[in-house]
Design a protein around this motif. Sequence first.
Motif, PDB file in Angstrom:
ATOM      1  N   PRO A 193       1.695   6.663   7.302  1.00 26.68           N
ATOM      2  CA  PRO A 193       0.615   7.567   7.719  1.00 26.68           C
ATOM      3  C   PRO A 193       0.310   7.486   9.225  1.00 26.68           C
ATOM      4  CG  PRO A 193      -0.208   5.790   6.322  1.00 26.68           C
ATOM      5  CD  PRO A 193       1.280   5.741   6.256  1.00 26.68           C
ATOM      6  N   GLU A 251       2.130   1.969  -3.375  1.00 27.81           N
ATOM      7  CA  GLU A 251       1.003   2.464  -4.171  1.00 27.81           C
ATOM      8  C   GLU A 251       0.720   3.936  -3.861  1.00 27.81           C
ATOM      9  OE1 GLU A 251      -3.227   0.711  -4.010  1.00 27.81           O
ATOM     10  OE2 GLU A 251      -1.839  -0.982  -4.295  1.00 27.81           O
ATOM     11  N   HIS A 252       0.796   4.287  -2.589  1.00 26.29           N
ATOM     12  CA  HIS A 252       0.449   5.645  -2.152  1.00 26.29           C
ATOM     13  C   HIS A 252       1.657   6.584  -2.065  1.00 26.29           C
ATOM     14  CE1 HIS A 252      -3.277   3.707  -0.065  1.00 26.29           C
ATOM     15  NE2 HIS A 252      -3.435   3.829  -1.377  1.00 26.29           N
ATOM     16  N   SER A 253       2.776   6.152  -2.636  1.00 22.17           N
ATOM     17  CA  SER A 253       4.007   6.978  -2.658  1.00 22.17           C
ATOM     18  C   SER A 253       4.432   7.452  -1.269  1.00 22.17           C
ATOM     19  CB  SER A 253       3.817   8.203  -3.554  1.00 22.17           C
ATOM     20  OG  SER A 253       3.354   7.824  -4.809  1.00 22.17           O
ATOM     21  N   GLU A 254       4.426   6.535  -0.301  1.00 27.37           N
ATOM     22  CA  GLU A 254       4.843   6.909   1.055  1.00 27.37           C
ATOM     23  C   GLU A 254       6.365   6.830   1.248  1.00 27.37           C
ATOM     24  OE1 GLU A 254       0.680   5.160   2.895  1.00 27.37           O
ATOM     25  OE2 GLU A 254       2.572   4.276   3.552  1.00 27.37           O
ATOM     26  N   LYS A 275       0.837  -1.205   0.000  1.00 22.09           N
ATOM     27  CA  LYS A 275       0.000   0.000   0.000  1.00 22.09           C
ATOM     28  C   LYS A 275       0.870   1.252   0.000  1.00 22.09           C
ATOM     29  CE  LYS A 275      -3.417  -1.231   2.976  1.00 22.09           C
ATOM     30  NZ  LYS A 275      -3.954  -0.915   4.314  1.00 22.09           N
ATOM     31  N   GLY A 276       1.946   1.186   0.791  1.00 23.86           N
ATOM     32  CA  GLY A 276       2.855   2.331   0.898  1.00 23.86           C
ATOM     33  C   GLY A 276       3.471   2.694  -0.444  1.00 23.86           C
TER      34      GLY A 276
END
Length: 280
Positions: free
Chosen positions: A65, A35-38, A32-33
């Motif tokens: 996050p 994917e979300h550019s974290e 997810k990270g």
Amino acid sequence: AKDAGRNTLRLFLPSMQHVANERLKTLNDLRKGIEHSEFITFYQPQYDQNGCMVGAEALLRWQHPQKGLISPDNFIPLAEESGLIIELGAVVLETALSNLYSWIDSKQAPLSFQISVNISPLQFLQDSFVLKIKEALKNTSIAPSNLTLEITESVLLDNAKLAMEKIHALRDFGVQFSIDDFGTGYSSLAYLKQLSIDEVKIDRSFVRDILIDDSDAALVETVINLTSRLRLDSVAEGVETAAQFSFLKNLGCTRYQGYLFSKPLPLHEFKALLLSQKNL
Ligand code: C2E
Ligand code: CA
Ligand code: CA
Ligand code: CA
């Protein structure tokens, strides 16, 4: 004895289950990270003997996050095991190269500024590795000689011949190679002669005790002498005190990185540091 074995087994299962669940959760988080550019890139400057900033190492951070900033030691191993390091590595490479382009383009960094990027063994072993590096350079209009790839000796263990072919192909193209964490693995001084590389990075575990541990000092001295005879750069990592810096300088070490100069910085802080340099 059989019963005891069964009991032991029973006691084991819940915790193994727990570990597996945690792993799966972190893995999903990692996906997810990405994917979300974290994932963001920090930069730690490198200096020459005169104290001029000559380059920087790109170091990955996870801006989670909920959990805040997570350091690479806490997610690189899992990223490596799961193969996600391929994607993460591509993100770091692309980010570092495009940032370097803007620093050079805006004259905040000299044309010769070096960006060092860590390459995980899995990345390096990919068939498409050489091509991917060349493409990343073309896409960002960065000269190959501005890029230093940091690899560890472990990539040479499996298939040394193939590894050397890849290094040769990229060096012919102009890319520089550094052996990271030198002295911690199966390091052999003989490697340095055989390998065609540009620099050796002395691990910070040796730099840390250089003034108090004679054997660490002897090891570092040997490595610096050899690299200088072979006309390679030697980079000391984890330089924290002025005394360590001057000791290394007396040994002839060519480049320095560590908290004495600066911690790894987020992009905006690194840009401010670049601007404050007078040597451009
Ligand atoms: P490394 O490549 O050996 O990077 C040097 C580490 O030493 C960095 O830790 C840096 O923050 C730390 N360091 C530098 N100077 C000092 C100092 O004076 N004192 C102390 N105590 N530490 C210092 P960091 O950023 O936490 O990275 C840890 C490791 O994670 C790196 O070790 C590298 O193996 C890996 N890593 C980081 N970014 C990437 C990446 O983009 N790709 C891959 N494959 N691995 C990465
Ligand atoms: Ca490194
Ligand atoms: Ca290291
Ligand atoms: Ca060099």
